[in-house]
Design an enzyme around this catalytic site. Structure first.
Site, mmCIF file in Angstrom:
data_model
loop_
_atom_site.group_PDB
_atom_site.id
_atom_site.type_symbol
_atom_site.label_atom_id
_atom_site.label_comp_id
_atom_site.label_asym_id
_atom_site.label_seq_id
_atom_site.Cartn_x
_atom_site.Cartn_y
_atom_site.Cartn_z
ATOM 1 N N TYR A 95 0.832 -1.197 0.000
ATOM 2 C CA TYR A 95 0.000 0.000 0.000
ATOM 3 C C TYR A 95 0.873 1.257 0.000
ATOM 4 O O TYR A 95 1.369 1.698 1.040
ATOM 5 C CB TYR A 95 -0.940 0.014 1.207
ATOM 6 N N HIS A 162 0.424 -12.123 1.313
ATOM 7 C CA HIS A 162 -0.424 -11.257 0.501
ATOM 8 C C HIS A 162 -0.703 -11.872 -0.877
ATOM 9 O O HIS A 162 0.212 -12.102 -1.667
ATOM 10 C CB HIS A 162 0.274 -9.905 0.335
#
Length: 365
Positions: A95, A162
């Protein structure tokens, strides 16, 4: 679902509401408002012993992944979220290429460590397609230590792999990433291990093949009005005592009046249907995003639902949606849009689309 808590923790709170007069283990006197805390539902996260807020904070927006953000406002958002009773915060190196973790680190230094649980990830890193994913042992060790440094913490509550569907093979997840995370757990740097992904079958495969306990899974866009397939998977996760974190209750912008961003991977049929549903809600004077959030929150078998925002105003709206049940009109409109628009979609999805695009780009480099 029978859940036991870790020694010293409060008894598990009700799936859908606080027990009268009971405060979560993350309550900190003179930091939290008891009045606000009492309005937030808390639920058990698998068999981790963590009792988490039904609404959790997704910090992806702090990495400016949706729009440019203001750092001071981002810091205040984190403080307000946790002070208001949100006790589960999720971020990732991906992010903003560590920007989200950096901003969180600045905010968390002024927040009691016992007032929140934090989750971050390993495996997805750079925008460059050739460096985007790395599930190797060395990179995993490096990444967790980097996250701890940026967050300013001694340990991470939940570390997640992830988007496992992008791994060259699930073997690398089983043979390198998970053993590395287990080692970090033994060192006390992480407490619980999780995996994330859009398709649910690879998650199941890892859970069943791994010799290392999977404590938590994160699923996104799969407990929404337009695709509620996660509901069918909850009994499986419960049977394996795996906590479920639900993310993106509005489908990464599908269930909003502004519509999804250009990069959204959904096929045109899904986008068009959601656009028609949003317009219908607007005609009826109802906010489809609020309906979408309540749709997820009202599924009490889901421990927590992540919502990301970099706006204090939107955070307040999200909290108010937790506190305030749907009105009679909102309930009626929800039923109408489900029958007219979303049930005919039959949980349509975009599994494989992003992966195919990634593999095509990778082959060109």
């Amino acid at each position: 679902m029978s859940i036991s808590n870790s020694p010293g923790q409060l008894p598990a709170l009700s799936h859908d509401s606080n027990s009268p007069g009971q405060l979560p283990a993350t309550y900190v006197d003179n930091f939290h408002s008891k009045e606000e805390i009492s309005r937030m539902p808390y639920r058990c996260l698998g068999n981790t012993g963590l009792v988490v807020s039904a609404l959790s904070f997704g910090a992806s927006s702090l990495g400016s992944v949706f729009r440019s953000t203001i750092e001071d406002e981002s810091v205040e958002i984190v403080k307000k979220a946790i002070r208001s009773g949100i006790n589960y915060v999720d971020t990732a190196p991906w992010y903003g290429q560590r920007k989200s973790e950096t901003i969180l680190g600045k905010a968390l230094k002024d927040i009691p460590r016992s007032s929140y649980y934090i989750a971050t990830k390993v495996g997805r890193y750079e925008k460059d397609v050739t460096k985007m994913f790395d599930f190797s042992t060395d990179k995993t060790f490096w990444s967790v230590n980097q996250s701890l440094n940026l967050l300013g913490l001694e340990y991470i509550d939940v570390i997640q792999i992830h988007d496992i569907e992008f791994a060259p093979s699930l073997d690398i997840i089983l043979q390198e990433t998970l053993p590395a995370l287990q080692k970090l757990k033994e060192e006390g740097k992480v407490k619980y291990i999780g995996i994330t992904g859009y398709p649910l079958e690879p998650i199941k495969s890892v859970i069943e093949q791994s010799s290392i306990k999977i404590d938590v899974v994160l699923s996104y866009c799969r407990a929404t009005m337009n695709d509620n397939i996660l509901k069918e998977w909850l009994p499986y996760f419960q049977s394996r005592q795996v906590g479920v974190v639900n993310a993106s209750p509005i489908g990464m912008g599908l269930l909003s009046s502004r519509g999804p961003p250009e990069w959204h991977p959904a096929p045109e049929k899904i986008k068009q249907t959601c656009t028609l549903a949003a317009a219908y809600c607007q005609e009826r004077g109802v906010d489809i995003s609020r309906l979408g959030l309540r749709f997820s929150l009202d599924q009490v078998d889901i421990p927590t639902t992540l919502v990301s925002t970099a706006s204090l105003e939107n955070l307040s709206k999200n909290l108010e949606s937790v506190y305030t049940p749907l009105s009679d009109l909102e309930t009626k409109v929800t039923q109408e849009v489900m029958e007219r628009f979303f049930q005919p979609l039959n949980n349509a999805h975009w599994e494989g689309i992003e992966l195919s695009k990634y593999q095509a780009q990778l082959s060109q480099n």
